[in-house]
Write a protein that holds these residues in place. Structure first.
Motif, PDB file in Angstrom:
ATOM      1  N   LEU A   3       0.828  -1.203   0.000  1.00 38.95           N
ATOM      2  CA  LEU A   3       0.000   0.000   0.000  1.00 38.95           C
ATOM      3  C   LEU A   3       0.862   1.253   0.000  1.00 38.95           C
ATOM      4  CD1 LEU A   3      -2.749   1.376   0.181  1.00 38.95           C
ATOM      5  CD2 LEU A   3      -2.613   1.121   2.659  1.00 38.95           C
ATOM      6  N   VAL A   4       1.919   1.268   0.807  1.00 36.96           N
ATOM      7  CA  VAL A   4       2.817   2.422   0.858  1.00 36.96           C
ATOM      8  C   VAL A   4       3.485   2.618  -0.495  1.00 36.96           C
ATOM      9  CG1 VAL A   4       4.916   3.340   1.905  1.00 36.96           C
ATOM     10  CG2 VAL A   4       3.214   2.193   3.332  1.00 36.96           C
ATOM     11  N   PHE A   5       3.964   1.541  -1.093  1.00 36.93           N
ATOM     12  CA  PHE A   5       4.610   1.641  -2.395  1.00 36.93           C
ATOM     13  C   PHE A   5       3.642   2.161  -3.440  1.00 36.93           C
ATOM     14  CE2 PHE A   5       7.705   0.975  -5.532  1.00 36.93           C
ATOM     15  CZ  PHE A   5       7.082   0.424  -6.636  1.00 36.93           C
ATOM     16  N   THR A   6       2.425   1.653  -3.441  1.00 32.06           N
ATOM     17  CA  THR A   6       1.412   2.105  -4.395  1.00 32.06           C
ATOM     18  C   THR A   6       1.133   3.577  -4.212  1.00 32.06           C
ATOM     19  OG1 THR A   6       0.421  -0.094  -4.406  1.00 32.06           O
ATOM     20  CG2 THR A   6      -0.945   1.715  -5.219  1.00 32.06           C
ATOM     21  N   LEU A   7       1.029   4.011  -2.957  1.00 27.82           N
ATOM     22  CA  LEU A   7       0.788   5.421  -2.690  1.00 27.82           C
ATOM     23  C   LEU A   7       1.938   6.272  -3.201  1.00 27.82           C
ATOM     24  CD1 LEU A   7      -0.997   7.562  -1.377  1.00 27.82           C
ATOM     25  CD2 LEU A   7       0.249   7.174   0.740  1.00 27.82           C
ATOM     26  N   LEU A   8       3.167   5.840  -2.980  1.00 32.28           N
ATOM     27  CA  LEU A   8       4.319   6.594  -3.467  1.00 32.28           C
ATOM     28  C   LEU A   8       4.323   6.695  -4.986  1.00 32.28           C
ATOM     29  CD1 LEU A   8       7.165   5.332  -1.122  1.00 32.28           C
ATOM     30  CD2 LEU A   8       6.030   7.557  -1.081  1.00 32.28           C
ATOM     31  N   VAL A   9       3.970   5.630  -5.654  1.00 33.39           N
ATOM     32  CA  VAL A   9       3.910   5.648  -7.115  1.00 33.39           C
ATOM     33  C   VAL A   9       2.841   6.619  -7.586  1.00 33.39           C
ATOM     34  CG1 VAL A   9       3.349   4.286  -9.160  1.00 33.39           C
ATOM     35  CG2 VAL A   9       4.820   3.323  -7.395  1.00 33.39           C
ATOM     36  N   GLU A  10       1.673   6.558  -6.971  1.00 33.27           N
ATOM     37  CA  GLU A  10       0.571   7.425  -7.377  1.00 33.27           C
ATOM     38  C   GLU A  10       0.881   8.895  -7.123  1.00 33.27           C
ATOM     39  OE1 GLU A  10      -2.986   6.154  -5.430  1.00 33.27           O
ATOM     40  OE2 GLU A  10      -2.940   4.191  -6.387  1.00 33.27           O
ATOM     41  N   LEU A  11       1.649   9.179  -6.095  1.00 29.96           N
ATOM     42  CA  LEU A  11       1.916  10.560  -5.725  1.00 29.96           C
ATOM     43  C   LEU A  11       3.188  11.115  -6.339  1.00 29.96           C
ATOM     44  CD1 LEU A  11       0.954  10.327  -1.976  1.00 29.96           C
ATOM     45  CD2 LEU A  11      -0.397  11.274  -3.849  1.00 29.96           C
ATOM     46  N   SER A  12       3.924  10.303  -7.041  1.00 29.78           N
ATOM     47  CA  SER A  12       5.214  10.747  -7.560  1.00 29.78           C
ATOM     48  C   SER A  12       5.076  11.936  -8.496  1.00 29.78           C
ATOM     49  CB  SER A  12       5.946   9.605  -8.253  1.00 29.78           C
ATOM     50  OG  SER A  12       5.246   9.187  -9.399  1.00 29.78           O
ATOM     51  N   TYR A  13       3.968  12.057  -9.191  1.00 28.89           N
ATOM     52  CA  TYR A  13       3.775  13.180 -10.097  1.00 28.89           C
ATOM     53  C   TYR A  13       3.482  14.473  -9.360  1.00 28.89           C
ATOM     54  CZ  TYR A  13      -1.239  12.798  -9.254  1.00 28.89           C
ATOM     55  OH  TYR A  13      -2.472  12.777  -8.670  1.00 28.89           O
ATOM     56  N   LYS A  14       3.188  14.428  -8.073  1.00 29.29           N
ATOM     57  CA  LYS A  14       2.836  15.623  -7.324  1.00 29.29           C
ATOM     58  C   LYS A  14       4.041  16.344  -6.749  1.00 29.29           C
ATOM     59  CE  LYS A  14      -1.793  14.216  -6.223  1.00 29.29           C
ATOM     60  NZ  LYS A  14      -2.816  14.124  -5.208  1.00 29.29           N
ATOM     61  N   VAL A  15       5.204  15.763  -6.807  1.00 30.73           N
ATOM     62  CA  VAL A  15       6.407  16.408  -6.303  1.00 30.73           C
ATOM     63  C   VAL A  15       7.003  17.218  -7.436  1.00 30.73           C
ATOM     64  CG1 VAL A  15       8.680  16.023  -5.307  1.00 30.73           C
ATOM     65  CG2 VAL A  15       6.773  14.567  -4.643  1.00 30.73           C
ATOM     66  N   ASP A  16       7.190  18.513  -7.189  1.00 37.26           N
ATOM     67  CA  ASP A  16       7.533  19.444  -8.254  1.00 37.26           C
ATOM     68  C   ASP A  16       9.000  19.459  -8.665  1.00 37.26           C
ATOM     69  OD1 ASP A  16       4.896  20.291  -8.430  1.00 37.26           O
ATOM     70  OD2 ASP A  16       5.181  21.812  -6.884  1.00 37.26           O
ATOM     71  N   ALA A  17       9.907  19.148  -7.785  1.00 40.96           N
ATOM     72  CA  ALA A  17      11.324  19.289  -8.104  1.00 40.96           C
ATOM     73  C   ALA A  17      11.738  18.351  -9.237  1.00 40.96           C
ATOM     74  CB  ALA A  17      12.167  19.012  -6.871  1.00 40.96           C
ATOM     75  N   GLU A  18      12.615  18.876 -10.075  1.00 40.10           N
ATOM     76  CA  GLU A  18      13.129  18.082 -11.191  1.00 40.10           C
ATOM     77  C   GLU A  18      13.944  16.901 -10.659  1.00 40.10           C
ATOM     78  OE1 GLU A  18      16.186  18.752 -14.877  1.00 40.10           O
ATOM     79  OE2 GLU A  18      15.014  20.443 -14.188  1.00 40.10           O
ATOM     80  N   ASN A  19      13.790  15.749 -11.274  1.00 37.04           N
ATOM     81  CA  ASN A  19      14.486  14.519 -10.902  1.00 37.04           C
ATOM     82  C   ASN A  19      14.063  13.964  -9.543  1.00 37.04           C
ATOM     83  OD1 ASN A  19      16.030  14.517 -13.289  1.00 37.04           O
ATOM     84  ND2 ASN A  19      17.505  15.893 -12.361  1.00 37.04           N
ATOM     85  N   CYS A  20      13.001  14.481  -8.977  1.00 37.45           N
ATOM     86  CA  CYS A  20      12.516  13.966  -7.699  1.00 37.45           C
ATOM     87  C   CYS A  20      11.390  12.985  -7.965  1.00 37.45           C
ATOM     88  CB  CYS A  20      12.012  15.101  -6.809  1.00 37.45           C
ATOM     89  SG  CYS A  20      13.351  16.165  -6.240  1.00 37.45           S
ATOM     90  N   ASN A  21      11.587  11.790  -7.478  1.00 37.63           N
ATOM     91  CA  ASN A  21      10.596  10.759  -7.673  1.00 37.63           C
ATOM     92  C   ASN A  21      10.600   9.878  -6.427  1.00 37.63           C
ATOM     93  OD1 ASN A  21       8.975   8.642  -8.439  1.00 37.63           O
ATOM     94  ND2 ASN A  21      10.095   8.173 -10.309  1.00 37.63           N
ATOM     95  N   PRO A  22       9.573  10.001  -5.569  1.00 35.97           N
ATOM     96  CA  PRO A  22       9.578   9.206  -4.346  1.00 35.97           C
ATOM     97  C   PRO A  22       9.599   7.705  -4.610  1.00 35.97           C
ATOM     98  CG  PRO A  22       7.474  10.322  -4.633  1.00 35.97           C
ATOM     99  CD  PRO A  22       8.392  10.827  -5.702  1.00 35.97           C
ATOM    100  N   GLU A  23       9.224   7.295  -5.798  1.00 39.09           N
ATOM    101  CA  GLU A  23       9.280   5.879  -6.167  1.00 39.09           C
ATOM    102  C   GLU A  23      10.721   5.364  -6.120  1.00 39.09           C
ATOM    103  OE1 GLU A  23       7.973   3.081  -9.941  1.00 39.09           O
ATOM    104  OE2 GLU A  23       7.342   5.155  -9.880  1.00 39.09           O
ATOM    105  N   GLU A  24      11.680   6.258  -6.303  1.00 36.75           N
ATOM    106  CA  GLU A  24      13.093   5.874  -6.243  1.00 36.75           C
ATOM    107  C   GLU A  24      13.486   5.365  -4.863  1.00 36.75           C
ATOM    108  OE1 GLU A  24      15.597   5.983  -8.697  1.00 36.75           O
ATOM    109  OE2 GLU A  24      13.896   6.221 -10.045  1.00 36.75           O
ATOM    110  N   LEU A  25      12.703   5.701  -3.849  1.00 37.39           N
ATOM    111  CA  LEU A  25      13.008   5.267  -2.489  1.00 37.39           C
ATOM    112  C   LEU A  25      12.399   3.907  -2.152  1.00 37.39           C
ATOM    113  CD1 LEU A  25      12.596   8.687  -0.669  1.00 37.39           C
ATOM    114  CD2 LEU A  25      14.710   7.558  -1.375  1.00 37.39           C
TER     115      LEU A  25
END
Length: 85
Positions: A3-25
């Protein structure tokens, strides 16, 4: 954990900084949600994402995961200072 991983994937587009992708974590998920030590891939990804951590903390959908006791423990284990934004 899924569930946490799915949430991170779904929210990855909401982080504005370039090259920032919470899915990478994602290599850190098991260490964050349990007491296992973080793998080296987690620490590597966490170091790569240092410039993004304040943005993640400012995102109300990610804050609860990034600011969790498990995430703080992983940050400390990896030698990555927890951001003070």
């Amino acid at each position: 954990m899924v569930l946490v991983f799915t949430l991170l994937v779904e929210l990855s587009y909401k982080v504005d900084a370039e090259n920032c992708n919470p899915e990478e974590l994602s290599p850190c998920l098991q260490a964050i949600t349990s007491n296992v030590p973080p793998p080296s891939t987690c620490c590597q990804k966490l170091r790569e994402q240092i410039p993004c951590l304040c943005g993640y903390l400012q995102n109300p959908n990610l804050r609860q995961y990034i600011n969790s006791p498990g995430a703080r423990r992983v940050s400390s284990s990896c030698g990555v200072p927890f951001p003070t934004c």
